[in-house]
Design a protein around this motif. Structure first.
Motif, PDB file in Angstrom:
ATOM      1  N   VAL A   8      71.509  35.573  57.626  1.00 58.33           N
ATOM      2  CA  VAL A   8      71.968  34.581  56.570  1.00 58.33           C
ATOM      3  C   VAL A   8      70.956  34.653  55.418  1.00 58.33           C
ATOM      4  O   VAL A   8      69.788  34.960  55.373  1.00 58.33           O
ATOM      5  CB  VAL A   8      71.660  32.987  57.305  1.00 58.33           C
ATOM      6  N   ASP A   9      71.799  34.553  54.276  1.00 58.82           N
ATOM      7  CA  ASP A   9      70.971  34.711  52.944  1.00 58.82           C
ATOM      8  C   ASP A   9      69.884  33.603  52.829  1.00 58.82           C
ATOM      9  O   ASP A   9      68.727  34.011  52.159  1.00 58.82           O
ATOM     10  CB  ASP A   9      71.907  34.403  51.587  1.00 58.82           C
ATOM     11  N   ALA A  10      69.804  32.533  53.459  1.00 58.04           N
ATOM     12  CA  ALA A  10      69.023  31.646  53.205  1.00 58.04           C
ATOM     13  C   ALA A  10      67.819  31.784  54.126  1.00 58.04           C
ATOM     14  O   ALA A  10      66.767  31.147  54.021  1.00 58.04           O
ATOM     15  CB  ALA A  10      69.581  30.270  53.380  1.00 58.04           C
ATOM     16  N   ASP A  63      64.535  36.566  57.314  1.00 57.87           N
ATOM     17  CA  ASP A  63      63.800  37.072  58.408  1.00 57.87           C
ATOM     18  C   ASP A  63      64.523  36.793  59.770  1.00 57.87           C
ATOM     19  O   ASP A  63      63.860  37.131  60.677  1.00 57.87           O
ATOM     20  CB  ASP A  63      62.241  36.578  58.547  1.00 57.87           C
ATOM     21  N   ARG A  64      65.759  36.039  59.720  1.00 57.59           N
ATOM     22  CA  ARG A  64      66.496  35.856  61.120  1.00 57.59           C
ATOM     23  C   ARG A  64      67.489  36.810  61.138  1.00 57.59           C
ATOM     24  O   ARG A  64      68.386  36.863  60.257  1.00 57.59           O
ATOM     25  CB  ARG A  64      66.952  34.410  61.000  1.00 57.59           C
ATOM     26  N   GLN A  73      70.712  29.343  68.605  1.00 61.55           N
ATOM     27  CA  GLN A  73      69.481  29.417  67.565  1.00 61.55           C
ATOM     28  C   GLN A  73      69.893  29.129  66.292  1.00 61.55           C
ATOM     29  O   GLN A  73      68.988  29.246  65.074  1.00 61.55           O
ATOM     30  CB  GLN A  73      68.647  30.795  67.872  1.00 61.55           C
ATOM     31  N   ALA A  74      71.077  28.736  65.844  1.00 62.24           N
ATOM     32  CA  ALA A  74      71.689  28.722  64.650  1.00 62.24           C
ATOM     33  C   ALA A  74      71.841  27.256  64.109  1.00 62.24           C
ATOM     34  O   ALA A  74      72.446  26.819  63.220  1.00 62.24           O
ATOM     35  CB  ALA A  74      73.362  29.158  64.569  1.00 62.24           C
ATOM     36  N   ALA A  75      70.720  26.522  64.647  1.00 63.21           N
ATOM     37  CA  ALA A  75      70.559  25.105  64.238  1.00 63.21           C
ATOM     38  C   ALA A  75      70.403  24.770  62.710  1.00 63.21           C
ATOM     39  O   ALA A  75      71.014  23.875  62.161  1.00 63.21           O
ATOM     40  CB  ALA A  75      69.586  24.371  64.829  1.00 63.21           C
ATOM     41  N   ASN A  76      69.612  25.838  61.977  1.00 67.40           N
ATOM     42  CA  ASN A  76      69.334  25.668  60.567  1.00 67.40           C
ATOM     43  C   ASN A  76      70.319  26.183  59.787  1.00 67.40           C
ATOM     44  O   ASN A  76      70.343  26.205  58.643  1.00 67.40           O
ATOM     45  CB  ASN A  76      67.890  26.176  60.146  1.00 67.40           C
ATOM     46  N   VAL A  77      71.430  26.664  60.448  1.00 73.49           N
ATOM     47  CA  VAL A  77      72.642  27.372  59.564  1.00 73.49           C
ATOM     48  C   VAL A  77      73.383  26.277  59.234  1.00 73.49           C
ATOM     49  O   VAL A  77      73.928  25.369  60.046  1.00 73.49           O
ATOM     50  CB  VAL A  77      73.320  28.551  60.219  1.00 73.49           C
ATOM     51  N   VAL A  78      73.788  25.950  57.795  1.00 73.64           N
ATOM     52  CA  VAL A  78      74.748  24.796  57.303  1.00 73.64           C
ATOM     53  C   VAL A  78      75.870  25.455  57.027  1.00 73.64           C
ATOM     54  O   VAL A  78      76.087  26.569  56.422  1.00 73.64           O
ATOM     55  CB  VAL A  78      73.968  24.171  56.107  1.00 73.64           C
ATOM     56  N   MET A 127      77.062  28.302  54.028  1.00 79.35           N
ATOM     57  CA  MET A 127      76.013  29.211  53.601  1.00 79.35           C
ATOM     58  C   MET A 127      76.591  30.572  53.567  1.00 79.35           C
ATOM     59  O   MET A 127      77.432  31.043  54.410  1.00 79.35           O
ATOM     60  CB  MET A 127      74.835  29.232  54.677  1.00 79.35           C
ATOM     61  N   ASN A 128      76.185  31.494  52.683  1.00 78.69           N
ATOM     62  CA  ASN A 128      76.403  33.025  52.487  1.00 78.69           C
ATOM     63  C   ASN A 128      75.932  33.811  53.785  1.00 78.69           C
ATOM     64  O   ASN A 128      74.618  33.422  53.812  1.00 78.69           O
ATOM     65  CB  ASN A 128      76.252  33.267  51.219  1.00 78.69           C
ATOM     66  N   VAL A 129      76.446  34.499  54.296  1.00 78.24           N
ATOM     67  CA  VAL A 129      75.868  35.480  55.335  1.00 78.24           C
ATOM     68  C   VAL A 129      76.522  36.943  55.085  1.00 78.24           C
ATOM     69  O   VAL A 129      77.338  37.082  54.608  1.00 78.24           O
ATOM     70  CB  VAL A 129      76.265  35.001  56.746  1.00 78.24           C
TER      71      VAL A 129
END
Length: 347
Positions: free
Chosen positions: A277-279, A282-283, A329-334, A337-339
């Protein structure tokens, strides 16, 4: 003549060293990239997707209260909007009154049927009594006819017995007709009873509809998620079917990666992928391919290109590939978002 000593300037040495280092780094990066592309098909033309559905009004009216804020996290069943329900409560009370009236009519009709059925029992008893008198008078008139023939009784006695016979016959016939009348009345009442039962079903349906419409004045979250922008205010008039707020289903997220047509040849459903994920630099998330589109993205567009006009320019097409996250584990992915997605090639 003296020879001039050409000394190398220190700045030139630094530039040369930096250039050499850059060339080495570039070569290493290029070699690494070639190795990477040899084993992975990668694209950055990909975004996170999720179900974003509008929460619509099922009933119209004035907004009495807005119970949410923008981008608020909500649970399933949480109250979002409350409408002025006075009109719907009045309709419900009217439907309840109509239902009570129908049940009262049904009770009166049931009492009438029971009364008519009791009357038929009385008619049967009256018929038995009238029949006994009628049979007795038949025997008496036969006896008096014989007595008159033997001159043991007078004609006046026979006329009196004949009158009693006529009365008994009339009473017997009246009792039979009374039974028929009561039976016809019972059939009529039962017909009205069936009609009234059908009317009660209609009124019951109207009552349930009134209750349902009243429940629509409280608009709730259909599932857990996060709300979108707040575009409604208290006192605003809304119509049935009008969207009020969008809700994002954060539990179900996926990625639509648009791969070049030259990259999808070896892909298959269930194939593991790596997601960056661009945002979140480190993940690295794990995923797998859920579906591969049956045609290129341009064919799904509103106006697909028509190459039969002769103005043809060959452009590499993109094939949408649907990818799901393999972990939670993708809770912070909105959504949106660009990936960057990398699919490991078959070895």
């Amino acid at each position: 003549m003296k020879k001039e000593n050409h000394k190398t300037h220190p700045g030139n040495i630094v530039i040369t060293v930096i250039a050499v280092i850059l060339l080495i780094v570039g070569a290493v990066y290029f070699i690494g990239y070639l190795k990477y592309t040899k084993h992975y098909e990668e694209t950055n033309d990909a975004q996170v997707e999720s179900y974003i559905n509008p929460v619509s009004a099922r009933a119209g009216g004035y907004i009495q209260r807005v119970c949410f804020n923008e981008h608020q996290q909500v649970k399933q069943g949480d109250t979002l909007v409350m409408l002025d329900d006075r009109e719907y409560r009045a309709q419900l009370e009217s439907a309840e009154a109509a239902m009570d009236d129908a049940h009262a009519q049904l009770a009166v009709l049931e009492a009438g049927i029971r009364s008519a059925q009791t009357g038929t029992q009385i008619n049967h008893d009256q018929i038995k009594g009238a029949q006994a008198k009628y049979v007795q008078q038949q025997q008496d008139i036969k006896r008096y006819i014989n007595l008159v023939k033997e001159e043991a009784a007078t004609g006046a006695d026979l006329e009196l017995v004949q009158a009693h016979y006529d009365v008994a016959e009339s009473d017997y016939s009246a009792a039979i007709n009374g039974l028929k009348t009561n039976e016809a009345r019972i059939m009529e009442l039962k017909t009205h009873y069936a009609v009234l039962q059908a009317d009660i079903k209609r009124k019951q349906a109207a009552l349930e509809l009134a209750r349902l419409n009243l429940s629509y004045t409280i608009i709730r979250a259909p599932y857990p998620g996060r709300l979108g922008r707040k575009n409604i205010l208290e006192g605003q008039q809304i119509q049935p079917g009008q969207p009020l707020v969008s809700i994002i289903d954060e539990k179900e997220k996926w990625i639509i990666a648009n791969y070049k047509e030259t990259q999808v040849g070896g892909m298959y459903v269930g194939q593991p992928v790596e997601i960056r994920v661009d945002a979140l630099d480190d993940r690295v998330f794990k995923g797998r391919i859920m579906a591969i589109a049956g045609s290129t993205g341009s064919r799904f567009s509103l106006l697909p290109p028509d190459n039969s006009t002769g103005n043809f320019v060959k452009i590499i097409q993109r094939v949408p590939v649907k990818i799901e996250f393999a972990d939670e584990q993708a809770a912070n992915v909105v959504p949106g978002m660009n990936v960057t997605v990398a699919v490991k090639k078959k070895s």
